[in-house]
Design an enzyme around this catalytic site. Structure first.
Site, PDB file in Angstrom:
ATOM      1  N   LYS A 167       2.212   8.434   0.708  1.00  0.00           N
ATOM      2  CA  LYS A 167       2.445   7.761   2.896  1.00  0.00           C
ATOM      3  C   LYS A 167       3.607   6.209   2.369  1.00  0.00           C
ATOM      4  O   LYS A 167       4.392   5.913   1.097  1.00  0.00           O
ATOM      5  CB  LYS A 167       0.890   7.243   2.750  1.00  0.00           C
ATOM      6  CG  LYS A 167       0.527   5.823   1.438  1.00  0.00           C
ATOM      7  CD  LYS A 167      -0.813   5.564   1.821  1.00  0.00           C
ATOM      8  CE  LYS A 167      -0.988   4.399   0.813  1.00  0.00           C
ATOM      9  NZ  LYS A 167      -2.770   4.485   0.624  1.00  0.00           N
ATOM     10  N   ARG A 182     -14.284  -0.364   5.690  1.00  0.00           N
ATOM     11  CA  ARG A 182     -12.811  -0.007   5.987  1.00  0.00           C
ATOM     12  C   ARG A 182     -12.867   1.000   7.041  1.00  0.00           C
ATOM     13  O   ARG A 182     -13.657   0.782   8.048  1.00  0.00           O
ATOM     14  CB  ARG A 182     -12.057   0.131   4.952  1.00  0.00           C
ATOM     15  CG  ARG A 182     -10.062  -0.118   6.054  1.00  0.00           C
ATOM     16  CD  ARG A 182      -8.831   0.206   4.745  1.00  0.00           C
ATOM     17  NE  ARG A 182      -8.911   1.311   4.104  1.00  0.00           N
ATOM     18  CZ  ARG A 182      -7.914   1.348   3.030  1.00  0.00           C
ATOM     19  NH1 ARG A 182      -7.205   0.587   2.535  1.00  0.00           N
ATOM     20  NH2 ARG A 182      -8.280   2.655   2.477  1.00  0.00           N
ATOM     21  N   HIS A 209     -13.726   5.416  -0.937  1.00  0.00           N
ATOM     22  CA  HIS A 209     -12.761   4.493  -1.746  1.00  0.00           C
ATOM     23  C   HIS A 209     -12.706   3.512  -2.746  1.00  0.00           C
ATOM     24  O   HIS A 209     -13.699   3.048  -1.536  1.00  0.00           O
ATOM     25  CB  HIS A 209     -11.835   4.315  -0.619  1.00  0.00           C
ATOM     26  CG  HIS A 209     -10.349   3.411  -1.353  1.00  0.00           C
ATOM     27  ND1 HIS A 209      -9.221   4.439  -1.574  1.00  0.00           N
ATOM     28  CD2 HIS A 209      -9.622   2.379  -0.471  1.00  0.00           C
ATOM     29  CE1 HIS A 209      -8.530   4.182  -2.002  1.00  0.00           C
ATOM     30  NE2 HIS A 209      -7.906   2.863  -1.183  1.00  0.00           N
ATOM     31  N   ARG A 236      -6.482  10.567  -6.862  1.00  0.00           N
ATOM     32  CA  ARG A 236      -5.383  10.072  -5.783  1.00  0.00           C
ATOM     33  C   ARG A 236      -4.574   9.324  -6.346  1.00  0.00           C
ATOM     34  O   ARG A 236      -4.463   8.104  -5.650  1.00  0.00           O
ATOM     35  CB  ARG A 236      -6.348   9.552  -4.204  1.00  0.00           C
ATOM     36  CG  ARG A 236      -7.781  11.134  -3.618  1.00  0.00           C
ATOM     37  CD  ARG A 236      -7.660  10.330  -2.165  1.00  0.00           C
ATOM     38  NE  ARG A 236      -8.219   8.927  -2.632  1.00  0.00           N
ATOM     39  CZ  ARG A 236      -9.536   8.401  -2.598  1.00  0.00           C
ATOM     40  NH1 ARG A 236     -10.374  10.191  -2.693  1.00  0.00           N
ATOM     41  NH2 ARG A 236      -9.711   7.336  -2.503  1.00  0.00           N
ATOM     42  N   TYR A 276      21.301 -22.413   3.416  1.00  0.00           N
ATOM     43  CA  TYR A 276      20.421 -23.032   4.264  1.00  0.00           C
ATOM     44  C   TYR A 276      19.297 -24.153   3.891  1.00  0.00           C
ATOM     45  O   TYR A 276      18.859 -23.895   2.561  1.00  0.00           O
ATOM     46  CB  TYR A 276      19.424 -22.151   4.732  1.00  0.00           C
ATOM     47  CG  TYR A 276      20.567 -21.147   5.984  1.00  0.00           C
ATOM     48  CD1 TYR A 276      21.394 -21.733   7.003  1.00  0.00           C
ATOM     49  CD2 TYR A 276      20.108 -19.958   6.293  1.00  0.00           C
ATOM     50  CE1 TYR A 276      21.607 -20.357   7.552  1.00  0.00           C
ATOM     51  CE2 TYR A 276      20.681 -19.091   6.607  1.00  0.00           C
ATOM     52  CZ  TYR A 276      21.608 -19.138   7.681  1.00  0.00           C
ATOM     53  OH  TYR A 276      22.819 -18.599   8.278  1.00  0.00           O
ATOM     54  N   CYS A 281      19.094 -15.917   2.197  1.00  0.00           N
ATOM     55  CA  CYS A 281      18.964 -15.825   3.800  1.00  0.00           C
ATOM     56  C   CYS A 281      19.210 -14.387   4.412  1.00  0.00           C
ATOM     57  O   CYS A 281      18.107 -13.435   3.694  1.00  0.00           O
ATOM     58  CB  CYS A 281      21.001 -16.187   4.147  1.00  0.00           C
ATOM     59  SG  CYS A 281      21.539 -17.141   3.425  1.00  0.00           S
ATOM     60  N   ASP A 304      20.610 -12.332   5.046  1.00  0.00           N
ATOM     61  CA  ASP A 304      21.540 -10.438   4.293  1.00  0.00           C
ATOM     62  C   ASP A 304      22.360 -10.907   2.833  1.00  0.00           C
ATOM     63  O   ASP A 304      23.519 -10.496   2.265  1.00  0.00           O
ATOM     64  CB  ASP A 304      23.061 -10.830   5.606  1.00  0.00           C
ATOM     65  CG  ASP A 304      22.477 -10.649   7.067  1.00  0.00           C
ATOM     66  OD1 ASP A 304      22.046  -8.930   7.093  1.00  0.00           O
ATOM     67  OD2 ASP A 304      22.673 -11.209   7.503  1.00  0.00           O
TER      68      ASP A 304
HETATM   69  C1  LIG Z   1      -3.547   4.784  -0.484  1.00  0.00           C
HETATM   70  C2  LIG Z   1      -4.922   4.789  -1.100  1.00  0.00           C
HETATM   71  C3  LIG Z   1      -4.531   5.395  -2.398  1.00  0.00           C
HETATM   72  C4  LIG Z   1      -3.875   5.445  -4.060  1.00  0.00           C
HETATM   73  O1  LIG Z   1      -4.435   3.761  -4.352  1.00  0.00           O
HETATM   74  P1  LIG Z   1      -3.616   3.174  -5.169  1.00  0.00           P
HETATM   75  O2  LIG Z   1      -3.850   1.907  -5.838  1.00  0.00           O
HETATM   76  O3  LIG Z   1      -1.617   2.921  -4.467  1.00  0.00           O
HETATM   77  O4  LIG Z   1      -3.339   4.123  -6.204  1.00  0.00           O
HETATM   78  C5  LIG Z   1      -5.928   5.906  -3.335  1.00  0.00           C
HETATM   79  N1  LIG Z   1      -6.200   6.921  -1.700  1.00  0.00           N
HETATM   80  C6  LIG Z   1      -6.494   6.558  -0.392  1.00  0.00           C
HETATM   81  C7  LIG Z   1      -7.638   6.514   0.093  1.00  0.00           C
HETATM   82  C8  LIG Z   1      -5.689   5.472  -0.131  1.00  0.00           C
HETATM   83  O5  LIG Z   1      -5.712   4.995   0.576  1.00  0.00           O
END
Ligand SMILES: *Cc1c(COP(=O)(O)O)cnc(C)c1O
Length: 378
Positions: A38, A136, A165, A221, A264, A311, A313
């Protein structure tokens, strides 16, 4: 295209594959891997990263947005893609035409997909997300019986996966992670009372992969660990290699006397006769403005501090103590370089953030250059 300025992000695909192997070793051969790509693979470039991982036989990709999944398909990625974000109204069609797998956590989306499936005389694999304490997204565990009943009415959606999660897995000793594991295990038992479990059962992000063994889960994951950063400072001793190097070259050198303001606001004033190098990178490239008078870079094997305000750039560094600096010298702003490494964690600490955000914010005008140089032992 004209050639670009020397500012670039070098992406070491050999390091990426090394990290994948470390994750597989930790997760165990019987577990599948869903690689998170992602947000443009955490800023590393989703298409080249996904191609490299697909060649290594990763089982699934995870993206946040349906449009990220569509872009991977357009680039020829064939591996299953799980879209972790919501199926927003109007996006249903893309899940069928681009073979994307939605992650469901609201019945309204499920019904829209069911209607689309019916119209196409098709079926769709889906994963369902349960909230076990992140608050969430995810179906509420208390509501699960009703949800399962409603999903059974969506006869064209096949539940291929179930997930939750973690909220605090980056703190390995936090007992709330065990509370979430127990909650998830109870949910699995409840589902099993109605029939077989879905094919994929998954819970662990990078932090959990390296701190918990969860027998009930058969897929992991990983995100940040693939890119060679630590989930948090609590994790030490992992053999992960940074994948991204952010580099540029000295564009200009100026010798100025003591008492001169730099950049700056003149937030840096020379305390001695000084040599200041100007680097063609700034906050528009993701070199955070909070690194003003705080960041450090590597040049000629030594660290040089940022001098004054970053800055849009340009960024100036004080190279008075680095002998022999010349225009064209390579400068490492992130990752390993001659004489050390500027870790994403170090940078994140300076700007009160996390490594994830450092990577994601490296801007689109910084070209990603892919290498596979450092041969990785097979
Ligand atoms: C982004 C994400 C992960 C990965 O998390 P990391 O901490 O980068 O390993 C796993 N599960 C879900 C639902 C996520 O959104």
């Amino acid at each position: 295209m004209i050639s670009h300025r020397p500012t670039r992000a070098e992406i070491d695909l050999a390091a990426l594959i090394h990290n994948l192997r470390e994750i597989r070793r930790q997760a165990g051969a019987m577990r599948s891997v869903l690689a998170l790509v992602k947000a443009d693979a955490y800023g590393h470039g989703a298409v080249p990263v996904a191609r490299a991982l697909e060649a290594e036989g990763v089982d699934m990709f995870g993206v946040a947005l349906a449009e990220e999944g569509v872009a991977l398909r357009a680039a020829g990625i064939q591996t299953p893609i799980l879209v972790l974000g919501r199926v927003f109204p109007g996006q249903e069609e893309a899940f069928f035409t681009h073979r994307l797998t939605p992650c469901l956590f609201d019945l309204e989306s499920a019904r829209r997909l069911q209607a689309e499936a019916k119209q196409r005389a098709a079926t769709l694999d889906v994963h369902i997300e349960i909230d076990t304490g992140m608050a969430r997204v995810g179906f509420s565990a208390d509501d699960l019986e009703n949800v399962l009943q409603a999903l059974r009415a969506c006869d064209r959606l096949r539940i291929e996966g179930i997930l939750s999660h973690f909220a605090v897995a980056d703190e390995p000793d936090n007992p709330f992670t065990d509370t979430q594991i127990n909650g998830f295990t109870e949910i699995l038992a409840l589902i099993e009372a109605h029939g077989p479990l879905p094919r994929h059962v998954h819970l662990s992000n990078s932090a959990a992969i390296f701190s918990r063994d969860i027998p009930a889960c058969n897929l992991v994951r990983p995100g940040i660990a693939l890119y060679g950063a630590l989930p948090s400072a609590h994790f030490t001793g992992l053999d992960l290699r940074p994948v991204m190097r952010l580099v540029t070259e000295v564009a200009l050198i100026r010798d100025i006397p003591a008492g001169c303001g730099v950049s700056y606001g003149h937030r840096f004033v020379t305390a001695r006769p000084s040599r200041i190098a100007a680097l063609p990178i700034g906050y528009a490239d993701g070199y955070n403005r909070l690194l003003t008078n705080r960041g450090e870079v590597l040049v000629r094997g030594l660290r040089a501090p940022v001098a004054g305000t970053v800055c849009m750039d340009w960024t100036m560094v004080d190279v008075t103590d680095v002998p022999g600096v010349e225009v064209g010298d390579e400068v490492t702003l992130l990752g390993p370089g001659p004489g050390g490494c500027i870790s994403a964690e170090e940078w994140a600490q300076e700007v009160n953030s996390i490594s994830y955000e450092i990577f994601c914010r490296i801007g689109p005008r910084v070209p990603r250059i892919y290498t596979r140089e450092k041969g990785v032992s097979a």
